[in-house]
Every structure is written in C-alpha cells, then in structure tokens.
Design an enzyme around this catalytic site. Structure first.
Site, PDB file in Angstrom:
ATOM      1  N   TRP A 321       0.832  -1.214   0.000  1.00  0.00           N
ATOM      2  CA  TRP A 321       0.000   0.000   0.000  1.00  0.00           C
ATOM      3  C   TRP A 321       0.866   1.264   0.000  1.00  0.00           C
ATOM      4  O   TRP A 321       0.398   2.349  -0.282  1.00  0.00           O
ATOM      5  CB  TRP A 321      -0.960   0.001   1.197  1.00  0.00           C
ATOM      6  N   ASP A 322       2.140   1.087   0.283  1.00  0.00           N
ATOM      7  CA  ASP A 322       3.083   2.199   0.248  1.00  0.00           C
ATOM      8  C   ASP A 322       2.923   2.984  -1.058  1.00  0.00           C
ATOM      9  O   ASP A 322       2.986   4.212  -1.087  1.00  0.00           O
ATOM     10  CB  ASP A 322       4.532   1.689   0.315  1.00  0.00           C
ATOM     11  N   GLU A 463       0.574  -2.973  12.570  1.00  0.00           N
ATOM     12  CA  GLU A 463       0.643  -4.436  12.394  1.00  0.00           C
ATOM     13  C   GLU A 463       0.902  -5.204  13.686  1.00  0.00           C
ATOM     14  O   GLU A 463       0.886  -6.435  13.686  1.00  0.00           O
ATOM     15  CB  GLU A 463       1.733  -4.769  11.364  1.00  0.00           C
ATOM     16  N   LYS A 574       2.683   0.118  16.353  1.00  0.00           N
ATOM     17  CA  LYS A 574       3.872   0.124  15.511  1.00  0.00           C
ATOM     18  C   LYS A 574       4.005   1.428  14.722  1.00  0.00           C
ATOM     19  O   LYS A 574       5.081   1.980  14.572  1.00  0.00           O
ATOM     20  CB  LYS A 574       3.787  -1.057  14.536  1.00  0.00           C
ATOM     21  N   GLN A 575       2.888   1.885  14.168  1.00  0.00           N
ATOM     22  CA  GLN A 575       2.968   3.007  13.223  1.00  0.00           C
ATOM     23  C   GLN A 575       1.644   3.751  13.206  1.00  0.00           C
ATOM     24  O   GLN A 575       0.642   3.265  13.741  1.00  0.00           O
ATOM     25  CB  GLN A 575       3.278   2.474  11.836  1.00  0.00           C
TER      26      GLN A 575
END
Ligand code: IFM
Length: 721
Positions: A321-322, A463, A574-575
C-alpha cells in the site's frame, strides 16, 4: 552542487551494506547497489531488475538480481588493489543527486582508482562507468573486468544454465529457474592505452584480463558499458544487449552521461523542491526526491514500485500500500504519467485480486498485501522468523490487512480528483473500485443485535495488533470505497449507457442495491474525550510507556507483534494508524479532533515502520505544531542518508532504501509545510512553515498547466510556468 551531493570518506566494512543502499543508482528498470567495482558477494552487490521475479525451491519469491557487468578489479605488480585486499590511504564515495552520478576514489598508494558510474535514465537497459587509474609507480597491471555472476541473493540462486561468450562484447546468458525467463548481460570496454587482452570464464562469470605496462605519473581511462535485457522485455534479449553495448561504446561514456543528465534535468524541472534555511534538511530532501525519482517506472506504463525500491530483494521486491498512499502523491502532483503507471499496475492486476478474494471465499477484489507480478500474493502465512526458536511465526498480514483494497480505490479516486482526468477510471479504474466495494460487501459481518456492519478479524496499519475488530482506519477506507463506487454513476453521467454496460458486465445490480444499504451502517469508531479508539477494545489494553515495552525485550531483534510480541497486549502501536486516518481524510475531522488524537497516539507509537513519521508530521502541521512536524520531517527525509529504519523483523533482513519515507518527505514539505490542496482545479495554500525553513519553492502540474509555488514566512505566490 550545494545540498546536492552526499559524500562518505573512509572505508568501514561494517558500513558496506548501508552504503550499498545510500549509494544506490537506479532508473526504474534496474537498480545497482552502491558497492565498489571489485566487490564480491560478501558486500551484497546487486543489479536488481524491476518486475522480474523468481522462486527458488520452496523459498520466498523475490526479484531477480542480474549478473553485474560493471565488475572491475585491478592487479598491480601481482597485488590486488581492492578494498579489503590492499590498504587504502583514502577512500571516498560520493553521489551527485542532481546528475545521478556515483563517484568513487580510492588511493591505494601505488595507484589511485577513480570511477564514475551511471544507471542511464536515457537508456534504461544501460549501465556505464568510467575508470581512471592514476599510477604512482612503474609496473605491470592487469584490469580484470567483465560480468560477475558472484551475486547476492537472499533466497536464490535464481539464474541457471549460464552460457558465456567472449569477444569484443562479452555476453552472459542465463535463464531464471521458475519461469525460464532469459536474462542477457553484455559488457564492452574502450580505452586508448596499448594493452593485451585475454578472456577468462570461471564459475564467477566471464571476464577480460587487460594487461598493460604503466609508468609512474601515468593516467589511464577505461570506459565500461553493460547492457541488460530479459525475455520479458524483448524476444531476443542477447541480441538487444549486444546491440546496445555496441552503440553505447561507439557513442562513448561522455555522450551516454550527457544524455542521462539531460533526462534528470527534466525530472528536476518537474518536481525539485528548493528548501532554503537549513542545509541538512535541504540535502535530505534532495536525497529523498532522488531515491524516489530514480525508481519510478519510466520505461513502462503499468508498473509500480516495490517497498524497498530497487535496492535489492528485501520485502520480496513486492508492491505494498506504500505505493498508493505514500509514493503516489509526489507523482500525482508533479509527474502524473508515473502516478498513472502505478495505478495501471493495479488495474492490470485485478485478476490476481479477484483470485485472492475467491481463495478466501469472498467476492470482488482482495488485492495482494505484497503484490508481485500479475498481482500474485507474495506475502506468506509465516512472514516473520522468531529470533529465539528460529521458527517461522504465523502472521496474518496476508489474510487480514484488508484495507489494501480500499487504499487502492482511494488512490484511484485521488488521481481523478487531483488531475480531473477520468481516463483511468474509464480504462478499468471504475471496475477496480466496484470490485473492491464488492469485496467489502462480502467481507462484512452482520450483527444480529443491531443494524451495524462490523469488520471483524482485521489488521489495520498498526501491524502489532493482529486480528482486531472494527479498526477505525479500515472501516473508513471501506466506507470511502463504497461511497466512491456509488459516485461513479455521477462521474459517468454523460455516458450512462457505458456505465450501465459495466454494471451489467459485472453482474452488479444486486450489489449496487446492497452498497446503498450498507453504506450508512458501517460501524463508526468509539470516541473517548475526542480520541478515536483504534479498534474495539483498544482502550482496555495495558496503557504503558514505550520504554516499558522496550524494556521487556529479551532480544533487540525480537518481533513486537504477533501472538507473543511485547506490544500486542498493550496500547503501544507500531505506526500511525488513527493518525493516518486523520491525515488521509482531513475534511472529516476538526483541528480539535486532530490535536486530541495526536497527543494521545504520539507517545504510544513506536514508529517501527518508516511509514509512520510522515503521517505524524502532516497532522502536526494541521494543528499548527510546526516544531513537532519538523522533527518528523527530518526523520523521514534523512532516513536513507542516515541508514535509518529497522533492519530486522525477527530474523529477517528488511533493510534497503525507503521509498515510502521518501514520498512522505515530499508530502510533508508540500502538503504539510506549504499546506497545498487542490480542489476543482483551484490551488489553495495554508502554509505551516517551521522556523527552520526560510523559503520553500516547488513546481506542481495541474492538467496542462505547470506552476511554481513559493512559500515564505511573509506569504506565498503561485506563478504559472
Ligand atoms: O507497508 C508497510 C507496512 O505498513 C509496515 N511494514 C512494512 C511495509 C512495507 O513498507
């Protein structure tokens, strides 16, 4: 050349892998890691080919590394003049970002070895270098140069049936193991000094030994040309590689370099951001833009970009998806033809997405989490290796990260919104959106106790928390996808028959009705004191500090997520997840919402992914916290210069360049600091310049028009170019 080149002095074997990434040259077709000419496999040299994949035995599929045609090793008076073999008095690696030229200069004492290298942007199948050897001693020299097959492969080997041919042009032919794709590499050399040539074929490649006598004070230059073709490019790759090698040699190194630089000048005209006021940041931003531009697929119109670019085989060379969320914006606003290529890749791989949906018992399009050619899913069920047991860990990215389909639909809609161009929707984009919406219809969980639709058992961008219910980001992507599927009717209102025919072809009538019904029922997130709960039950998890979680690690490479990971039972993420939601849907949230969520989630975010910082910076701009945005901008923009980002996920190497962070740097500078937004063709700016930046200037493209935008603390202006 100010802020336009990056230099490292001194040789440190510990830095070789990192230097391989930051001195990478690429041209969209291939990437050549920044290793020295004489490097053997231990330095991880690679010429990674875009879109050519191979699977060796039952290991992960990964992109193919081609034999390296710029190999060169000097032997002077019987002694190898190479790093690791001879003492280097000095060693400098320098990359000129403006011209995309890598220079190496090593002083071995008796000889100074200087090289210049390009991955031609004018001719994507061409690598070329110029070596200048300056001798400080008399003697006998041999330059061993040719095509090295001593390749770095993570899960290889991938090339078999080598067939080497010698002559003025060296030719190394091989085929890939799985799909038997022919790969041909040629090499030729030109020089003026009198010398004797002999050929050598070994298990490590095909070489020429150029023997010559030298005198102290003499300087000898060799130009090396190497061409790479595969059976995916042309019918007769060997012939084409020979042809290109011959014509490049006839044109000469300087001419090849000139043509290459001209292409790069065009790129910089279209997208270069000039950042005034802070030299380190200006360099980092230039580097980011360089890395991202160098891996853009300019030779094809339906290719996307892998998550580690062309810096090797990490992340299986797969597209995540980046591409849609982090890489697309720079291209969309500066080089829309490349944005279109990234999206066409998804349109063309719709059959793969349909197949994956079917495999899981769903309908519509469930895109690969790690997409390889044809949309094949590269993500395995065991994507992490446990550092304690060395056993593969069951991860659920492949099956549960369902936001991927919505991300793609989002990007298609963004393309249409920003460019105002419907063509991509007409050429399959509309079908993709409809099929993604259909997937979400079939993936919904209906509740008996209420009218809402849940998305259970999913993974959001964070994630570390697998198999959660109603991830706010995912549910919003689903909603947006469904809304846009329904909006398509309006988009095609001037061609109703065409759109109706599409619905008929897809047998979509019932689904259309279901979409209308489903839309208002998708579960909205819980909100506490203005903070959006990342998923159902997130607020009930242990609320502790990042340091606390870190202190629980037994091994620094331990994986934080999954069943036994240290983060899974806590609120440490995580993000950017909710923060990514706020950044991507700014119009849905007030400044107060953004501030409340930023303050809550920021201390709870590890930034264990290079995709995180940019979302925090964008939202920090939105709430007028430029000083916070600045910190995240610097992190993102400098990631590849510093060698930042995680290098390991459990036992698996995940290093390389970070295109998403590179794209993120552009997003922060233009969409955050300058506050650019475009709607209905009109440009708006709401600048949030940090004090460190005095002036920001950048071009953008809107339809057929090109603008130069300048932002300072005093104001901003837009000039049509
Ligand atoms: O797509 C990302 C993901 O969000 C986090 N892990 C790495 C992937 C590739 O960059």
């Amino acid at each position: 050349m100010e802020h336009e080149s990056f230099t490292i002095t001194g040789y440190d074997p510990e830095r070789v892998v990192q230097d391989g990434n930051r001195f990478l040259l690429a041209n969209g077709y291939l990437g050549i890691r920044g290793t020295v000419e004489e490097a053997d496999r231990s330095s991880l040299p690679a010429v990674t080919l875009a879109g050519v994949y191979d699977q060796y035995q039952d290991r992960w599929r990964e992109p193919v590394n081609a034999p390296i045609g710029l190999f060169a090793k000097l032997i002077l008076n019987g002694k190898v003049m190479g790093l690791g073999n001879a003492e280097a008095h000095s060693h400098v690696f320098s990359i000129d970002y403006r011209n995309a030229v890598l220079t190496r200069e090593t002083d071995f004492g008796p000889v100074v070895f200087r090289s210049e290298r390009i991955a031609s942007l004018a001719e994507p199948h061409l690598l070329t270098a110029s070596l200048t050897l300056s001798f400080n001693t008399d003697g006998e020299a041999v330059l061993l140069t040719g095509i090295s097959t001593d390749l770095w492969d993570i899960n290889g080997p991938h090339l078999f049936d080598f067939h080497n041919t010698t002559g003025e042009i060296l030719l190394c032919e091989s085929i890939t193991g799985e799909k038997k794709i022919p790969v041909a590499v040629t090499q030729s050399v030109s020089y003026e000094h009198s010398a004797e040539e002999m050929f050598q074929i070994t298990g490590e490649g095909v070489f020429r030994r150029i023997g010559f006598t030298v005198k102290a004070g003499e300087k000898i230059t060799f130009s090396i040309f190497s061409a790479v073709y595969t059976g995916l490019d042309v019918q007769e790759p060997a012939k084409q590689a020979e042809r290109l090698c011959a014509i490049s040699k006839a044109a000469g190194y300087s001419e090849c370099k000139r043509a290459h630089i001209t292409e790069w000048e065009n790129i910089w005209k279209q997208c270069r951001i000039d950042l005034g006021g802070n030299e380190d940041a200006a360099l980092a931003l230039m580097a980011s833009q360089f890395y991202l531009n160098s891996i853009a697929p300019r030779h094809a119109d339906n290719l996307s970009i892998p998550a580690r670019g062309l810096s090797g085989q990490t992340y299986k060379g797969a597209v995540f998806w980046d591409s849609e969320i982090f890489l697309l914006p720079m291209f969309l606003y500066t080089q829309p033809q490349i944005a279109a290529s990234l999206l066409r890749y998804r349109i063309d791989t719709l059959p793969g997405a349909r197949k994956k949906a079917k495999e899981y018992g769903y309908r519509g399009a469930f895109y690969a989490w790690e997409s390889q050619e044809g949309g094949t899913e590269g993500c395995t069920n065991f994507n992490v290796v446990d550092v304690f047991t060395h056993r593969p860990v069951r991860t659920y990215f492949r099956d549960k990260q369902i936001h991927i389909s919505g991300d793609i639909a989002y990007a298609l809609w963004e393309y249409y919104r920003v460019t105002g161009d419907r063509l991509l929707l007409e050429q399959g984009g509309a079908e993709v959106i409809l099929e993604c919406a259909r997937f979400y219809l079939s993936r919904a969980s209906a509740r008996l106790d209420c009218d809402a639709i849940d998305y259970a058992d999913v993974i959001g961008p964070d994630e570390y928390h697998e198999r959660v219910r109603n991830n706010a980001f995912t549910n919003q992507m689903v909603r947006f996808c469904m809304e846009n599927a329904l909006r398509l009717k309006e988009v095609f209102s001037d061609k109703p028959e065409q759109f109706e025919a599409l619905l008929d072809r897809l047998d979509y009538r019932t689904d259309w009705e279901l979409l209308v019904k489903a839309l208002g029922r998708i579960r909205r997130p819980n909100i506490r004191h203005g903070v959006i709960e990342q998923f159902d039950g997130y607020f009930d998890l242990e609320d502790c500090r990042l340091e606390t979680v870190r202190s629980r690690l037994v091994n620094p490479r331990e994986y934080w997520g999954g069943d036994h990971g240290v983060a899974g039972t806590t609120q440490i993420i995580k993000q950017a997840d909710v923060i990514a939601l706020l950044a991507l849907f700014p119009e849905n949230y007030s400044d107060e919402d953004v501030a409340a969520n930023w303050m809550y989630y920021e201390p709870r975010t590890e930034h264990g992914s290079s995709l995180s910082a940019c979302m925090y910076a964008l939202t920090a701009c939105r709430i007028g916290r430029e000083e916070l945005a600045w910190k995240y901008f610097c992190d993102t923009a400098s990631i590849d210069l510093r060698g930042g980002g995680k290098q390991w996920a459990g036992d698996i190497y995940i290093g390389g360049t970070h295109p998403a962070a590179n794209g993120g740097a552009w997003m922060i500078a233009v969409l955050g600091f300058a506050g650019l937004s475009v709607s209905n063709g009109s440009i708006e700016l709401r600048p949030h310049l940090p004090v460190q930046i005095k002036r920001l200037q950048f071009p953008i493209t809107q339809g057929n028009k090109h603008y130069l935008i300048t932002v300072t603390h005093e104001g901003w202006k837009t000039e049509e170019l």
